[in-house]
Design a protein around this motif. Sequence first.
Motif, PDB file in Angstrom:
ATOM      1  N   THR A 144      -0.882  -2.103  12.731  1.00  0.00           N
ATOM      2  CA  THR A 144      -1.775  -3.189  13.145  1.00  0.00           C
ATOM      3  C   THR A 144      -1.042  -4.525  13.114  1.00  0.00           C
ATOM      4  N   LEU A 178       0.917  -4.774  16.095  1.00  0.00           N
ATOM      5  CA  LEU A 178       0.073  -5.098  17.246  1.00  0.00           C
ATOM      6  C   LEU A 178      -0.209  -6.587  17.301  1.00  0.00           C
ATOM      7  N   LEU A 222       2.324   5.060  15.735  1.00  0.00           N
ATOM      8  CA  LEU A 222       1.190   4.308  16.272  1.00  0.00           C
ATOM      9  C   LEU A 222       1.665   3.130  17.108  1.00  0.00           C
ATOM     10  N   ILE A 264       2.458   4.301  20.522  1.00  0.00           N
ATOM     11  CA  ILE A 264       1.238   4.509  21.316  1.00  0.00           C
ATOM     12  C   ILE A 264       0.678   3.167  21.781  1.00  0.00           C
ATOM     13  N   PHE A 265       0.658   2.177  20.868  1.00  0.00           N
ATOM     14  CA  PHE A 265       0.183   0.830  21.222  1.00  0.00           C
ATOM     15  C   PHE A 265       0.957   0.242  22.378  1.00  0.00           C
ATOM     16  N   ILE A 274       0.842  -1.206   0.000  1.00  0.00           N
ATOM     17  CA  ILE A 274       0.000   0.000   0.000  1.00  0.00           C
ATOM     18  C   ILE A 274       0.873   1.251   0.000  1.00  0.00           C
ATOM     19  N   PHE A 318       0.462   1.818  25.561  1.00  0.00           N
ATOM     20  CA  PHE A 318      -0.893   1.537  26.005  1.00  0.00           C
ATOM     21  C   PHE A 318      -0.976   0.161  26.642  1.00  0.00           C
ATOM     22  N   ILE A 319      -0.337  -0.813  26.003  1.00  0.00           N
ATOM     23  CA  ILE A 319      -0.390  -2.170  26.550  1.00  0.00           C
ATOM     24  C   ILE A 319       0.416  -2.259  27.837  1.00  0.00           C
ATOM     25  N   VAL A 344      -0.737   2.620   8.933  1.00  0.00           N
ATOM     26  CA  VAL A 344      -1.686   2.091   9.916  1.00  0.00           C
ATOM     27  C   VAL A 344      -1.726   0.568   9.830  1.00  0.00           C
ATOM     28  N   ILE A 345      -1.668   0.038   8.593  1.00  0.00           N
ATOM     29  CA  ILE A 345      -1.687  -1.424   8.450  1.00  0.00           C
ATOM     30  C   ILE A 345      -0.424  -2.032   9.059  1.00  0.00           C
ATOM     31  N   PHE A 390      -0.037   7.003   4.831  1.00  0.00           N
ATOM     32  CA  PHE A 390      -0.787   6.937   6.083  1.00  0.00           C
ATOM     33  C   PHE A 390      -1.511   5.605   6.232  1.00  0.00           C
ATOM     34  N   GLN A 391      -2.247   5.224   5.179  1.00  0.00           N
ATOM     35  CA  GLN A 391      -3.018   3.979   5.258  1.00  0.00           C
ATOM     36  C   GLN A 391      -2.099   2.776   5.449  1.00  0.00           C
TER      37      GLN A 391
END
Lengths: 176, 233
Positions: free
Chosen positions: B144, B147, B221, B224-225, B124, B228-229, B140-141, B136-137
């Motif tokens: 993820t 994650l 991101l 941040i993940f 992408i 967060f975890i 994000v993938i 950006f897209q």
Amino acid sequence: MYLILYGLIIFFIIIMLREKESLRLIIYFAVFSLLMSVLYFLYHAYDVALAEIAIGSALLPLFFIIALGKQKNFVVVSRVEDGFFSEKEDSPGFKLLERFTNSFNLTLDIFFEHHMHIKGAFRERNVDLIIVKSHRDGKYVFIMKKSSVLHHKLQRLLLEDPRIRFEVVEEDEIYD
Amino acid sequence: MIKKLMLLLMFGFIFLYALTATAPLADSFPETSIGETVIHRGYDETASKNLVAAILLDYRLFDSIFEAGILLISAAGVLYMSRSSGFSKPFPRAKEAAVPKDSDSILAVSRILYPFMLLFGFYIIVFGDLSPGGGFQGGVILATARLISVYIPEKASENTDPLNRLEKILFLCLLSLGLISLFTRGAPFTNFFSGSVDPEFRRLFLVLLNLLIGLKVSSGLTIIFIRFIKEGK
């Protein structure tokens, strides 16, 4: 085609608004984002659709689920305060609950309802456990929500105690 | 006191700058539709077949860079907040905390899915100027995918410092890549090849930019993940 999609989106919005259980709400939110991205796709906004599908139905639900897993307070509302369950640390009921919350790394929050003047505040709070005394057999009844993930575990812990009866209720029944 | 004064000065400067910078913009707003112009001249001017990417990465590159900066700042904020709460624990906990074990099926599916998600994310990103998508897209993938890799025990590293450094370096790279055109063409935040070069070469700028943005977004991101975890553990 479009009408069905619009209908589905509105349907899921209404379901989201009426849903009280957080985990299911997150799943509905993911489905809603998926449908929105389909809508963007049908209107030829492919970039926006891709961003929506990546953020709305993968990233944000995962964030929410992590946040949900981090709810660390175990809120107990007690309508009994006697030798079995009181604020003192050596009462057997308190010990039981403390053992339970310690093993799951939770913080125990206990409220005695007859001390509280504003009963309406409990409707807003996310209460995990309600303790009442049954008039029929004199047992202490532990009431938990069916949606709470912890009710199986607490039930297993309390199984051998003859003084306690365990009840699991639906979400709406908890505020009698 | 000095901090507050500096903050006030900074805000005043930004406010004044914004006022003076945007005033002439309103007068020079073109009468004709911008969309028509982009559709007709977009490929020739930016060498991007995806016109959304043409706007994001060439016409409005200045805005895109600050969008990337927002993520940098928010990741820094999350890092700062989660760090300050990590020092003092409110209550002493029992020593043996029951950590629920992840199910084997989640582990297996994550292992299978992880490389494919990485591949898809990079696809992408790299083809952002040809097909829908972009930095950006894809970023994000990638995030993820990272994650998902949290469920893979041997891959899980919880140290966010190198990622944070990487994100800052990537942001600086992004800024400097946008500024190269100031020396080659005399205008900042546009393609550094002039318009007469073959579009296949001018694509290089877009691909580089997409890669930088994608890696930056994914690292931001991921920070941040992970915070967060980890937070509260």
